[in-house]
Design a protein around this motif. Structure first.
Motif, PDB file in Angstrom:
ATOM      1  N   VAL A 112     -16.398 -24.816  14.683  1.00  0.00           N
ATOM      2  CA  VAL A 112     -15.037 -24.486  14.248  1.00  0.00           C
ATOM      3  C   VAL A 112     -14.634 -25.318  13.042  1.00  0.00           C
ATOM      4  O   VAL A 112     -14.954 -26.509  12.950  1.00  0.00           O
ATOM      5  N   TYR A 113     -13.920 -24.669  12.133  1.00  0.00           N
ATOM      6  CA  TYR A 113     -13.316 -25.343  10.986  1.00  0.00           C
ATOM      7  C   TYR A 113     -11.891 -24.824  10.872  1.00  0.00           C
ATOM      8  O   TYR A 113     -11.664 -23.609  10.960  1.00  0.00           O
ATOM      9  N   PHE A 114     -10.911 -25.715  10.707  1.00  0.00           N
ATOM     10  CA  PHE A 114      -9.517 -25.310  10.537  1.00  0.00           C
ATOM     11  C   PHE A 114      -9.129 -25.455   9.075  1.00  0.00           C
ATOM     12  O   PHE A 114      -9.231 -26.550   8.508  1.00  0.00           O
ATOM     13  N   ALA A 115      -8.703 -24.359   8.483  1.00  0.00           N
ATOM     14  CA  ALA A 115      -8.221 -24.368   7.104  1.00  0.00           C
ATOM     15  C   ALA A 115      -6.708 -24.534   7.145  1.00  0.00           C
ATOM     16  O   ALA A 115      -5.996 -23.680   7.677  1.00  0.00           O
ATOM     17  N   GLN A 116      -6.218 -25.628   6.606  1.00  0.00           N
ATOM     18  CA  GLN A 116      -4.790 -25.895   6.594  1.00  0.00           C
ATOM     19  C   GLN A 116      -4.092 -25.022   5.563  1.00  0.00           C
ATOM     20  O   GLN A 116      -4.722 -24.510   4.639  1.00  0.00           O
ATOM     21  N   PRO A 117      -2.758 -24.846   5.721  1.00  0.00           N
ATOM     22  CA  PRO A 117      -2.003 -24.038   4.751  1.00  0.00           C
ATOM     23  C   PRO A 117      -2.192 -24.544   3.325  1.00  0.00           C
ATOM     24  O   PRO A 117      -2.246 -25.756   3.086  1.00  0.00           O
ATOM     25  N   HIS A 118      -2.325 -23.625   2.392  1.00  0.00           N
ATOM     26  CA  HIS A 118      -2.434 -23.928   0.957  1.00  0.00           C
ATOM     27  C   HIS A 118      -3.515 -24.972   0.678  1.00  0.00           C
ATOM     28  O   HIS A 118      -3.282 -25.966  -0.001  1.00  0.00           O
ATOM     29  N   SER A 119      -4.693 -24.718   1.222  1.00  0.00           N
ATOM     30  CA  SER A 119      -5.799 -25.655   1.053  1.00  0.00           C
ATOM     31  C   SER A 119      -7.022 -24.950   0.475  1.00  0.00           C
ATOM     32  O   SER A 119      -7.087 -23.722   0.441  1.00  0.00           O
ATOM     33  N   THR A 120      -7.967 -25.748   0.039  1.00  0.00           N
ATOM     34  CA  THR A 120      -9.237 -25.220  -0.452  1.00  0.00           C
ATOM     35  C   THR A 120     -10.372 -26.048   0.140  1.00  0.00           C
ATOM     36  O   THR A 120     -10.179 -27.202   0.531  1.00  0.00           O
ATOM     37  N   ASP A 121     -11.521 -25.447   0.213  1.00  0.00           N
ATOM     38  CA  ASP A 121     -12.748 -26.163   0.598  1.00  0.00           C
ATOM     39  C   ASP A 121     -13.845 -25.607  -0.290  1.00  0.00           C
ATOM     40  O   ASP A 121     -14.224 -24.443  -0.167  1.00  0.00           O
ATOM     41  N   LYS A 122     -14.331 -26.426  -1.200  1.00  0.00           N
ATOM     42  CA  LYS A 122     -15.308 -25.935  -2.169  1.00  0.00           C
ATOM     43  C   LYS A 122     -16.737 -25.939  -1.657  1.00  0.00           C
ATOM     44  O   LYS A 122     -17.636 -25.439  -2.325  1.00  0.00           O
ATOM     45  N   LYS A 123     -16.958 -26.506  -0.440  1.00  0.00           N
ATOM     46  CA  LYS A 123     -18.337 -26.593   0.037  1.00  0.00           C
ATOM     47  C   LYS A 123     -18.353 -26.699   1.567  1.00  0.00           C
ATOM     48  O   LYS A 123     -18.158 -27.773   2.123  1.00  0.00           O
ATOM     49  N   PHE A 124     -18.571 -25.577   2.247  1.00  0.00           N
ATOM     50  CA  PHE A 124     -18.585 -25.577   3.709  1.00  0.00           C
ATOM     51  C   PHE A 124     -19.640 -26.515   4.292  1.00  0.00           C
ATOM     52  O   PHE A 124     -19.486 -27.003   5.395  1.00  0.00           O
ATOM     53  N   SER A 125     -20.691 -26.778   3.562  1.00  0.00           N
ATOM     54  CA  SER A 125     -21.749 -27.641   4.104  1.00  0.00           C
ATOM     55  C   SER A 125     -21.274 -29.087   4.283  1.00  0.00           C
ATOM     56  O   SER A 125     -21.955 -29.875   4.930  1.00  0.00           O
ATOM     57  N   ASP A 126     -20.095 -29.424   3.746  1.00  0.00           N
ATOM     58  CA  ASP A 126     -19.532 -30.766   3.919  1.00  0.00           C
ATOM     59  C   ASP A 126     -18.676 -30.892   5.177  1.00  0.00           C
ATOM     60  O   ASP A 126     -18.047 -31.914   5.390  1.00  0.00           O
ATOM     61  N   ASN A 127     -18.611 -29.851   6.016  1.00  0.00           N
ATOM     62  CA  ASN A 127     -17.785 -29.925   7.219  1.00  0.00           C
ATOM     63  C   ASN A 127     -18.533 -29.336   8.418  1.00  0.00           C
ATOM     64  O   ASN A 127     -19.690 -28.965   8.310  1.00  0.00           O
ATOM     65  N   ASP A 128     -17.834 -29.241   9.553  1.00  0.00           N
ATOM     66  CA  ASP A 128     -18.472 -28.799  10.798  1.00  0.00           C
ATOM     67  C   ASP A 128     -18.926 -27.340  10.789  1.00  0.00           C
ATOM     68  O   ASP A 128     -19.808 -26.967  11.556  1.00  0.00           O
ATOM     69  N   LEU A 129     -18.333 -26.508   9.952  1.00  0.00           N
ATOM     70  CA  LEU A 129     -18.717 -25.097   9.942  1.00  0.00           C
ATOM     71  C   LEU A 129     -20.109 -24.907   9.356  1.00  0.00           C
ATOM     72  O   LEU A 129     -20.931 -24.188   9.891  1.00  0.00           O
ATOM     73  N   GLY A 130     -20.370 -25.542   8.269  1.00  0.00           N
ATOM     74  CA  GLY A 130     -21.673 -25.400   7.636  1.00  0.00           C
ATOM     75  C   GLY A 130     -21.726 -24.244   6.652  1.00  0.00           C
ATOM     76  O   GLY A 130     -20.905 -23.340   6.676  1.00  0.00           O
ATOM     77  N   ASN A 131     -22.713 -24.285   5.798  1.00  0.00           N
ATOM     78  CA  ASN A 131     -22.921 -23.265   4.783  1.00  0.00           C
ATOM     79  C   ASN A 131     -23.536 -22.006   5.394  1.00  0.00           C
ATOM     80  O   ASN A 131     -24.412 -22.096   6.247  1.00  0.00           O
ATOM     81  N   ASP A 132     -23.092 -20.845   4.971  1.00  0.00           N
ATOM     82  CA  ASP A 132     -23.640 -19.555   5.404  1.00  0.00           C
ATOM     83  C   ASP A 132     -23.618 -19.371   6.924  1.00  0.00           C
ATOM     84  O   ASP A 132     -24.576 -18.887   7.518  1.00  0.00           O
ATOM     85  N   GLU A 133     -22.515 -19.767   7.563  1.00  0.00           N
ATOM     86  CA  GLU A 133     -22.399 -19.610   9.014  1.00  0.00           C
ATOM     87  C   GLU A 133     -21.147 -18.875   9.457  1.00  0.00           C
ATOM     88  O   GLU A 133     -21.000 -18.583  10.641  1.00  0.00           O
ATOM     89  N   LEU A 134     -20.231 -18.549   8.581  1.00  0.00           N
ATOM     90  CA  LEU A 134     -18.939 -17.958   8.953  1.00  0.00           C
ATOM     91  C   LEU A 134     -19.111 -16.571   9.567  1.00  0.00           C
ATOM     92  O   LEU A 134     -19.741 -15.689   8.977  1.00  0.00           O
ATOM     93  N   SER A 135     -18.537 -16.392  10.780  1.00  0.00           N
ATOM     94  CA  SER A 135     -18.638 -15.095  11.477  1.00  0.00           C
ATOM     95  C   SER A 135     -17.312 -14.561  11.996  1.00  0.00           C
ATOM     96  O   SER A 135     -17.247 -13.421  12.452  1.00  0.00           O
ATOM     97  N   ALA A 136     -16.244 -15.374  11.951  1.00  0.00           N
ATOM     98  CA  ALA A 136     -14.934 -14.906  12.411  1.00  0.00           C
ATOM     99  C   ALA A 136     -13.830 -15.759  11.779  1.00  0.00           C
ATOM    100  O   ALA A 136     -14.037 -16.945  11.509  1.00  0.00           O
ATOM    101  N   VAL A 137     -12.665 -15.149  11.527  1.00  0.00           N
ATOM    102  CA  VAL A 137     -11.494 -15.856  10.989  1.00  0.00           C
ATOM    103  C   VAL A 137     -10.278 -15.483  11.814  1.00  0.00           C
ATOM    104  O   VAL A 137     -10.053 -14.312  12.111  1.00  0.00           O
ATOM    105  N   ARG A 138      -9.513 -16.476  12.199  1.00  0.00           N
ATOM    106  CA  ARG A 138      -8.297 -16.226  12.994  1.00  0.00           C
ATOM    107  C   ARG A 138      -7.106 -16.881  12.316  1.00  0.00           C
ATOM    108  O   ARG A 138      -7.102 -18.087  12.079  1.00  0.00           O
ATOM    109  N   ARG A 139      -6.102 -16.062  12.021  1.00  0.00           N
ATOM    110  CA  ARG A 139      -4.849 -16.587  11.456  1.00  0.00           C
ATOM    111  C   ARG A 139      -4.011 -17.119  12.613  1.00  0.00           C
ATOM    112  O   ARG A 139      -3.748 -16.416  13.579  1.00  0.00           O
ATOM    113  N   LEU A 140      -3.629 -18.377  12.523  1.00  0.00           N
ATOM    114  CA  LEU A 140      -2.885 -19.010  13.627  1.00  0.00           C
ATOM    115  C   LEU A 140      -1.389 -19.027  13.374  1.00  0.00           C
ATOM    116  O   LEU A 140      -0.930 -18.912  12.301  1.00  0.00           O
TER     117      LEU A 140
END
Length: 140
Positions: A112-140
């Motif tokens: 899981v990775y939480f994207a905060q409001p008005h944020s960016t992440d330029k490299k998923f491999s720097d966090n728990d989600l990882g690069n090329d792994e995204l399979s679902a998005v949920r708006r909270l």
């Protein structure tokens, strides 16, 4: 609706008591339309923006924008309209006022990775989600 009728009835009653000409049905309808339009615009601005994910790090390559949750990205295509985007995102921009939950498995499971409001992440491999792994998005 009942409150709207009571408000209209109260306005007409007050106008009659005060000797003022009662509003016409057209004027009442126009007032209701104006109020509804303002309410719709307010709702849209409160929930505007999108979560945009990118194929490559640093917001490069193809992209896909979301305005609502999607529990399985397997049926989503990148902006080229030809290539499946499941398990191939590397960066994101969240331009909404909401948090988003990004997960590595469909059904909002896995890493899981939480994207905060008005944020960016330029490299998923720097966090728990990882690069090329995204399979679902949920708006909270």
């Amino acid at each position: 609706m009942r409150n709207g009728l009571l408000t209209t009835a109260a306005a007409i009653t007050a106008a009659v008591v005060l000797g003022v000409t009662a509003p016409t049905a057209t004027a009442v309808d126009q007032a209701r339309t104006t109020a509804a339009t303002a309410s719709d615009a307010s709702e849209a601005s409160m929930h505007g923006g999108s979560l945009t994910v990118y194929e490559d790090s640093n917001f490069g390559g193809r992209k896909k924008s979301f305005t609502r949750s999607d529990s399985n990205l397997a049926d989503n295509l990148w902006s080229d309209g030809r290539t499946n985007m499941n398990d191939s995102a590397s960066s994101m921009k969240n331009t909404t006022s909401d948090d988003w939950k990004l997960t590595s498995d469909a059904g909002f499971h896995g890493d899981v990775y939480f994207a905060q409001p008005h944020s960016t992440d330029k490299k998923f491999s720097d966090n728990d989600l990882g690069n090329d792994e995204l399979s679902a998005v949920r708006r909270l």
